[in-house]
Each structure stands twice: as structure tokens, then as C-alpha cells.
Design a protein around this motif. Sequence first.
Motif, PDB file in Angstrom:
ATOM      1  N   ARG A  11      46.764   6.024  34.743  1.00  0.00           N
ATOM      2  CA  ARG A  11      47.753   5.302  35.551  1.00  0.00           C
ATOM      3  C   ARG A  11      48.787   4.735  34.590  1.00  0.00           C
ATOM      4  O   ARG A  11      48.448   4.145  33.568  1.00  0.00           O
ATOM      5  CB  ARG A  11      47.073   4.169  36.319  1.00  0.00           C
ATOM      6  CG  ARG A  11      48.023   3.264  37.092  1.00  0.00           C
ATOM      7  CD  ARG A  11      48.325   3.701  38.493  1.00  0.00           C
ATOM      8  NE  ARG A  11      47.151   3.765  39.355  1.00  0.00           N
ATOM      9  CZ  ARG A  11      47.146   4.413  40.518  1.00  0.00           C
ATOM     10  NH1 ARG A  11      48.234   5.056  40.921  1.00  0.00           N
ATOM     11  NH2 ARG A  11      46.057   4.460  41.262  1.00  0.00           N
ATOM     12  N   ALA A  18      50.178   7.794  39.130  1.00  0.00           N
ATOM     13  CA  ALA A  18      48.918   8.389  38.703  1.00  0.00           C
ATOM     14  C   ALA A  18      49.254   9.645  37.910  1.00  0.00           C
ATOM     15  O   ALA A  18      50.136  10.414  38.305  1.00  0.00           O
ATOM     16  CB  ALA A  18      48.067   8.727  39.908  1.00  0.00           C
ATOM     17  N   GLU A  37      41.674   5.126  34.574  1.00  0.00           N
ATOM     18  CA  GLU A  37      40.992   4.480  35.682  1.00  0.00           C
ATOM     19  C   GLU A  37      39.974   5.463  36.236  1.00  0.00           C
ATOM     20  O   GLU A  37      40.131   6.679  36.092  1.00  0.00           O
ATOM     21  CB  GLU A  37      41.980   4.112  36.804  1.00  0.00           C
ATOM     22  CG  GLU A  37      42.978   3.036  36.422  1.00  0.00           C
ATOM     23  CD  GLU A  37      43.900   2.651  37.577  1.00  0.00           C
ATOM     24  OE1 GLU A  37      43.628   3.057  38.729  1.00  0.00           O
ATOM     25  OE2 GLU A  37      44.889   1.955  37.320  1.00  0.00           O
ATOM     26  N   SER A  39      38.268   7.339  39.329  1.00  0.00           N
ATOM     27  CA  SER A  39      38.613   7.735  40.685  1.00  0.00           C
ATOM     28  C   SER A  39      37.408   7.596  41.603  1.00  0.00           C
ATOM     29  O   SER A  39      36.270   7.835  41.203  1.00  0.00           O
ATOM     30  CB  SER A  39      39.084   9.192  40.682  1.00  0.00           C
ATOM     31  OG  SER A  39      39.275   9.668  41.993  1.00  0.00           O
ATOM     32  N   GLU A  67      44.036   8.265  44.972  1.00  0.00           N
ATOM     33  CA  GLU A  67      44.726   7.468  43.954  1.00  0.00           C
ATOM     34  C   GLU A  67      46.116   8.016  43.639  1.00  0.00           C
ATOM     35  O   GLU A  67      46.886   7.377  42.912  1.00  0.00           O
ATOM     36  CB  GLU A  67      43.897   7.410  42.673  1.00  0.00           C
ATOM     37  CG  GLU A  67      42.626   6.576  42.798  1.00  0.00           C
ATOM     38  CD  GLU A  67      41.432   7.393  43.302  1.00  0.00           C
ATOM     39  OE1 GLU A  67      41.590   8.593  43.611  1.00  0.00           O
ATOM     40  OE2 GLU A  67      40.331   6.800  43.387  1.00  0.00           O
TER      41      GLU A  67
END
Length: 102
Positions: A11, A18, A37, A39, A67
Amino acid sequence: MDAPTPLHFQRCSSCGSAVHPPRPMCPVCGSVALAFEESAGEGTVYSSSTVHAREGAYDVSLVDLDEGYRVMTTVTGGGVIGARVHGRVEDADDGPRLVFDP
Ligand SMILES: [Zn+2]
């Protein structure tokens, strides 16, 4: 119940986009402030096709993750455009791979 998918993506800390697959720089704004990050692995089938190979037919689908990024993958039973799917990691002959179930 399958174990949660260990699927990760980046991110952008500057514009919030994203990013997948991983890159050193955000393709939207050029920032290098990218953080990984995890998911949730929930998404929607964007497109789907069946590949007819010598070994047999298999599904190739594009899935939009919630996302905000897209992956090329296989949907078990064949992808249906617009269907909700959930990702999991499966052990294949050539190593683990990401697949999605309806
Ligand atoms: Zn950015």
C-alpha cells in the motif's frame, strides 16, 4: 476450513493505492513509501477463461481483491464473472499456489 491466506500486497503511504505485484515505487504517484499489508483474500471475479492444454483444461481468472489490487489465478470449478471468491494456498506439484473458491 482452510487456513487464512498469507497473501500480502503493498500500500502506498502517499496516495493510498494498493500495489501488486511488489514494486520499489508506486506506479500511480511515484512515491517509494510502500508498506506491506496482509490481504483478507476476499474478492470478485473480474474475468475468466478456460485454457485447453495438452494436460487438460484449466481455469485462468483475474480476481479483484477487496483491498484494491488484481491477481491472475485459478478459480476452482471455473470463474464466474462478478462472483465472490475466497483465496487459499494449495500445495501443487511445483510448490504452493494461490487459488480461489466460490
Ligand atoms: Zn502512490
